[in-house]
Design a protein around this motif. Structure first.
Motif, PDB file in Angstrom:
ATOM      1  N   GLU A  37       0.831  -1.210   0.000  1.00  0.00           N
ATOM      2  CA  GLU A  37       0.000   0.000   0.000  1.00  0.00           C
ATOM      3  C   GLU A  37       0.863   1.256   0.000  1.00  0.00           C
ATOM      4  OE1 GLU A  37      -3.561   1.660  -0.580  1.00  0.00           O
ATOM      5  OE2 GLU A  37      -3.341  -0.495  -0.217  1.00  0.00           O
ATOM      6  N   LEU A  38       1.983   1.213   0.736  1.00  0.00           N
ATOM      7  CA  LEU A  38       2.910   2.344   0.718  1.00  0.00           C
ATOM      8  C   LEU A  38       3.455   2.581  -0.690  1.00  0.00           C
ATOM      9  CD1 LEU A  38       5.022   1.753   3.972  1.00  0.00           C
ATOM     10  CD2 LEU A  38       3.241   3.467   3.614  1.00  0.00           C
ATOM     11  N   ALA A  39       3.768   1.510  -1.406  1.00  0.00           N
ATOM     12  CA  ALA A  39       4.301   1.639  -2.758  1.00  0.00           C
ATOM     13  C   ALA A  39       3.291   2.283  -3.693  1.00  0.00           C
ATOM     14  CB  ALA A  39       4.715   0.266  -3.289  1.00  0.00           C
ATOM     15  N   ARG A  40       2.001   1.995  -3.463  1.00  0.00           N
ATOM     16  CA  ARG A  40       0.960   2.609  -4.294  1.00  0.00           C
ATOM     17  C   ARG A  40       0.727   4.069  -3.931  1.00  0.00           C
ATOM     18  NH1 ARG A  40      -1.333  -2.733  -3.986  1.00  0.00           N
ATOM     19  NH2 ARG A  40      -2.247  -2.298  -1.949  1.00  0.00           N
ATOM     20  N   GLY A  41       0.962   4.404  -2.661  1.00  0.00           N
ATOM     21  CA  GLY A  41       0.572   5.726  -2.191  1.00  0.00           C
ATOM     22  C   GLY A  41       1.635   6.796  -2.223  1.00  0.00           C
ATOM     23  N   PHE A  42       2.921   6.396  -2.171  1.00  0.00           N
ATOM     24  CA  PHE A  42       3.995   7.386  -2.054  1.00  0.00           C
ATOM     25  C   PHE A  42       5.076   7.134  -3.085  1.00  0.00           C
ATOM     26  CE2 PHE A  42       2.469   6.798   2.452  1.00  0.00           C
ATOM     27  CZ  PHE A  42       1.666   7.931   2.452  1.00  0.00           C
ATOM     28  N   GLN A  43       5.779   8.199  -3.450  1.00  0.00           N
ATOM     29  CA  GLN A  43       6.848   8.094  -4.433  1.00  0.00           C
ATOM     30  C   GLN A  43       8.046   8.923  -3.995  1.00  0.00           C
ATOM     31  OE1 GLN A  43       5.165   9.596  -8.063  1.00  0.00           O
ATOM     32  NE2 GLN A  43       4.715  11.608  -7.209  1.00  0.00           N
ATOM     33  N   ALA A  44       9.161   8.715  -4.659  1.00  0.00           N
ATOM     34  CA  ALA A  44      10.393   9.426  -4.329  1.00  0.00           C
ATOM     35  C   ALA A  44      10.146  10.935  -4.333  1.00  0.00           C
ATOM     36  CB  ALA A  44      11.487   9.065  -5.319  1.00  0.00           C
ATOM     37  N   GLY A  45      10.650  11.608  -3.307  1.00  0.00           N
ATOM     38  CA  GLY A  45      10.465  13.049  -3.178  1.00  0.00           C
ATOM     39  C   GLY A  45       9.328  13.438  -2.265  1.00  0.00           C
ATOM     40  N   ASP A  46       8.405  12.513  -1.983  1.00  0.00           N
ATOM     41  CA  ASP A  46       7.313  12.804  -1.058  1.00  0.00           C
ATOM     42  C   ASP A  46       7.851  12.985   0.360  1.00  0.00           C
ATOM     43  OD1 ASP A  46       5.371  12.713  -2.993  1.00  0.00           O
ATOM     44  OD2 ASP A  46       4.636  10.715  -2.482  1.00  0.00           O
ATOM     45  N   ARG A  47       7.099  13.721   1.159  1.00  0.00           N
ATOM     46  CA  ARG A  47       7.427  13.911   2.568  1.00  0.00           C
ATOM     47  C   ARG A  47       6.307  13.284   3.394  1.00  0.00           C
ATOM     48  NH1 ARG A  47       6.994  18.499   6.469  1.00  0.00           N
ATOM     49  NH2 ARG A  47       8.743  18.295   7.924  1.00  0.00           N
ATOM     50  N   VAL A  48       6.670  12.299   4.229  1.00  0.00           N
ATOM     51  CA  VAL A  48       5.682  11.500   4.955  1.00  0.00           C
ATOM     52  C   VAL A  48       5.905  11.640   6.457  1.00  0.00           C
ATOM     53  CG1 VAL A  48       4.936   9.132   5.460  1.00  0.00           C
ATOM     54  CG2 VAL A  48       5.297   9.850   3.094  1.00  0.00           C
ATOM     55  N   LEU A  49       4.817  11.807   7.176  1.00  0.00           N
ATOM     56  CA  LEU A  49       4.829  11.826   8.640  1.00  0.00           C
ATOM     57  C   LEU A  49       4.450  10.433   9.129  1.00  0.00           C
ATOM     58  CD1 LEU A  49       4.809  13.282  11.449  1.00  0.00           C
ATOM     59  CD2 LEU A  49       2.392  13.807  10.997  1.00  0.00           C
ATOM     60  N   GLU A  50       5.304   9.845   9.979  1.00  0.00           N
ATOM     61  CA  GLU A  50       4.982   8.552  10.557  1.00  0.00           C
ATOM     62  C   GLU A  50       4.663   8.724  12.032  1.00  0.00           C
ATOM     63  OE1 GLU A  50       6.449   3.918  10.939  1.00  0.00           O
ATOM     64  OE2 GLU A  50       7.883   5.413  10.208  1.00  0.00           O
ATOM     65  N   LEU A  62      10.650   3.192   3.350  1.00  0.00           N
ATOM     66  CA  LEU A  62      10.264   4.356   2.548  1.00  0.00           C
ATOM     67  C   LEU A  62      11.488   5.141   2.084  1.00  0.00           C
ATOM     68  CD1 LEU A  62       7.195   5.584   4.629  1.00  0.00           C
ATOM     69  CD2 LEU A  62       7.120   4.904   2.219  1.00  0.00           C
ATOM     70  N   ALA A  63      12.431   5.356   2.995  1.00  0.00           N
ATOM     71  CA  ALA A  63      13.608   6.151   2.656  1.00  0.00           C
ATOM     72  C   ALA A  63      14.433   5.491   1.557  1.00  0.00           C
ATOM     73  CB  ALA A  63      14.461   6.365   3.908  1.00  0.00           C
ATOM     74  N   ARG A  64      14.510   4.178   1.566  1.00  0.00           N
ATOM     75  CA  ARG A  64      15.235   3.475   0.504  1.00  0.00           C
ATOM     76  C   ARG A  64      14.616   3.701  -0.862  1.00  0.00           C
ATOM     77  NH1 ARG A  64      16.323  -2.065   3.967  1.00  0.00           N
ATOM     78  NH2 ARG A  64      18.517  -1.643   4.473  1.00  0.00           N
ATOM     79  N   ARG A  65      13.386   4.161  -0.878  1.00  0.00           N
ATOM     80  CA  ARG A  65      12.692   4.461  -2.129  1.00  0.00           C
ATOM     81  C   ARG A  65      12.619   5.960  -2.380  1.00  0.00           C
ATOM     82  NH1 ARG A  65      12.163  -0.028  -0.130  1.00  0.00           N
ATOM     83  NH2 ARG A  65      11.676  -1.898  -1.354  1.00  0.00           N
ATOM     84  N   ARG A  68      11.108  11.069   1.937  1.00  0.00           N
ATOM     85  CA  ARG A  68      11.591  11.711   3.165  1.00  0.00           C
ATOM     86  C   ARG A  68      10.588  11.448   4.286  1.00  0.00           C
ATOM     87  NH1 ARG A  68      11.429  17.542   1.645  1.00  0.00           N
ATOM     88  NH2 ARG A  68       9.804  16.759   0.245  1.00  0.00           N
ATOM     89  N   VAL A  69      11.080  11.040   5.446  1.00  0.00           N
ATOM     90  CA  VAL A  69      10.206  10.613   6.537  1.00  0.00           C
ATOM     91  C   VAL A  69      10.543  11.380   7.813  1.00  0.00           C
ATOM     92  CG1 VAL A  69       9.378   8.669   7.913  1.00  0.00           C
ATOM     93  CG2 VAL A  69      10.121   8.284   5.546  1.00  0.00           C
ATOM     94  N   LEU A  70       9.502  11.914   8.447  1.00  0.00           N
ATOM     95  CA  LEU A  70       9.629  12.395   9.825  1.00  0.00           C
ATOM     96  C   LEU A  70       9.000  11.328  10.697  1.00  0.00           C
ATOM     97  CD1 LEU A  70      10.420  14.439  11.961  1.00  0.00           C
ATOM     98  CD2 LEU A  70       8.215  15.582  11.609  1.00  0.00           C
ATOM     99  N   ALA A  71       9.841  10.565  11.387  1.00  0.00           N
ATOM    100  CA  ALA A  71       9.388   9.439  12.199  1.00  0.00           C
ATOM    101  C   ALA A  71       9.200   9.902  13.642  1.00  0.00           C
ATOM    102  CB  ALA A  71      10.411   8.302  12.133  1.00  0.00           C
ATOM    103  N   THR A  72       7.993   9.744  14.171  1.00  0.00           N
ATOM    104  CA  THR A  72       7.683  10.209  15.519  1.00  0.00           C
ATOM    105  C   THR A  72       7.244   9.048  16.397  1.00  0.00           C
ATOM    106  OG1 THR A  72       5.323  10.680  15.169  1.00  0.00           O
ATOM    107  CG2 THR A  72       6.905  12.384  14.496  1.00  0.00           C
ATOM    108  N   ASP A  73       7.498   9.198  17.692  1.00  0.00           N
ATOM    109  CA  ASP A  73       7.086   8.180  18.649  1.00  0.00           C
ATOM    110  C   ASP A  73       7.108   8.808  20.038  1.00  0.00           C
ATOM    111  OD1 ASP A  73       7.042   4.843  18.193  1.00  0.00           O
ATOM    112  OD2 ASP A  73       7.151   5.516  20.270  1.00  0.00           O
ATOM    113  N   SER A  74       6.342   8.201  20.959  1.00  0.00           N
ATOM    114  CA  SER A  74       6.364   8.669  22.348  1.00  0.00           C
ATOM    115  C   SER A  74       7.485   8.014  23.145  1.00  0.00           C
ATOM    116  CB  SER A  74       5.019   8.368  23.025  1.00  0.00           C
ATOM    117  OG  SER A  74       4.797   6.965  23.088  1.00  0.00           O
TER     118      SER A  74
END
Length: 268
Positions: A37-50, A62-65, A68-74
């Motif tokens: 589903e990620l492959a269908r929804g995002f492409q190189a150059g996109d900026r994604v919030l996780e 995602l980054a290998r593809r 750009r990812v902002l990975a968040t966690d508590s």
């Protein structure tokens, strides 16, 4: 059982998380559905919030593809593991991390630039009793037309019910019906967990988002904590995996599953 501060149980669980889930064969089968589903929804150059990035497995994928990812966690320990994993994969320039509690997402001002999409994988949203505040925050953060992929534990997992009943554990079999009950995570620590239905989750994200698709994960396959079945019943697991790929977007397998993946689009 102790109910700790936010993030603390997952700080303790971080060191063992990949062994118990990410690296299991069933866990990988689950995750590959999300990656498709990620492959269908995002492409190189996109900026994604996780949201709830855990040890960073999806952020690195995602980054290998080129995403750009902002990975968040508590959990700070989970974020440390995610940074280490990104560095080991050589994609640290594409993966940034931020300590953010989902319950405070709407009020945080640390996020301002728009995102092309959002991922919340494998139950992070189950730790939030009411996700409408998250929906309002994402309506502000996601560009029109952007995709939001939410992977959530549902209220009924037939494998879990059957397995625990057969082993004389009715409380474990029906634990998902006890909304908000503490669930053990690590070393006597617990977190409260809620199990929305797909319909409830969709209702919480209206009117800013529209539904694109709904996919069951673990409707036919057993939960990853039954990993031993990969060794004892390999033929059965292969057949179930093939059947699940055929039927995972068909009711009731979209609802009666360990997790479900709700794909949304930010309304234009």
């Amino acid at each position: 059982m102790v109910e700790p501060r936010s993030g603390q149980p997952f700080d303790v669980a971080a060191a063992d998380y990949d062994r118990r889930f990410t690296a299991t064969r069933l866990g990988r089968r689950y995750r590959e559905v999300v990656w498709a589903e990620l492959a269908r929804g995002f492409q190189a150059g996109d900026r994604v919030l996780e949201l709830g990035c855990g040890t960073g497995e999806d952020a690195v994928w995602l980054a290998r593809r080129g995403v750009r990812v902002l990975a968040t966690d508590s959990s700070q320990a989970m974020l440390d593991a995610a940074r280490q994993k990104a560095a080991a994969a050589g994609v640290e320039h594409l993966v940034a991390t931020r300590h953010i509690d989902l319950g405070a997402l709407e009020t945080t001002r640390e996020l301002s630039d728009p995102f092309d999409g959002v991922l919340s994988n494998f139950g992070a949203l189950n730790c939030v009793p009411d996700r409408r505040a998250v929906a309002r925050a994402l309506a502000r953060l996601v560009v029109p037309g952007g995709r939001v992929l939410l992977v959530v534990m549902g209220p009924v997992c037939p494998w879990e019910v059957a397995w625990h009943l057969l082993h004389g554990e009715p409380a474990a079999a029906f634990r998902r019906l006890r909304q908000g009950a503490p669930v053990p995570v690590a070393d006597g620590l617990a977190v409260r967990v809620w199990y929305p239905t797909p319909r409830q989750l969709m209702r919480e994200f209206r009117p800013s988002f529209r539904r694109l698709s709904l996919t069951g994960i673990g409707g036919l396959l057993p939960p990853p904590y039954l990993e031993h079945l990969e060794d004892t019943r390999p033929g059965m697991i292969r057949r179930l995996a093939a059947a699940e790929l055929r039927w995972n977007r068909v009711f009731p397998f979209t609802w009666l599953a360990d997790h479900f993946l709700l794909a949304l689009e930010r309304r234009r």
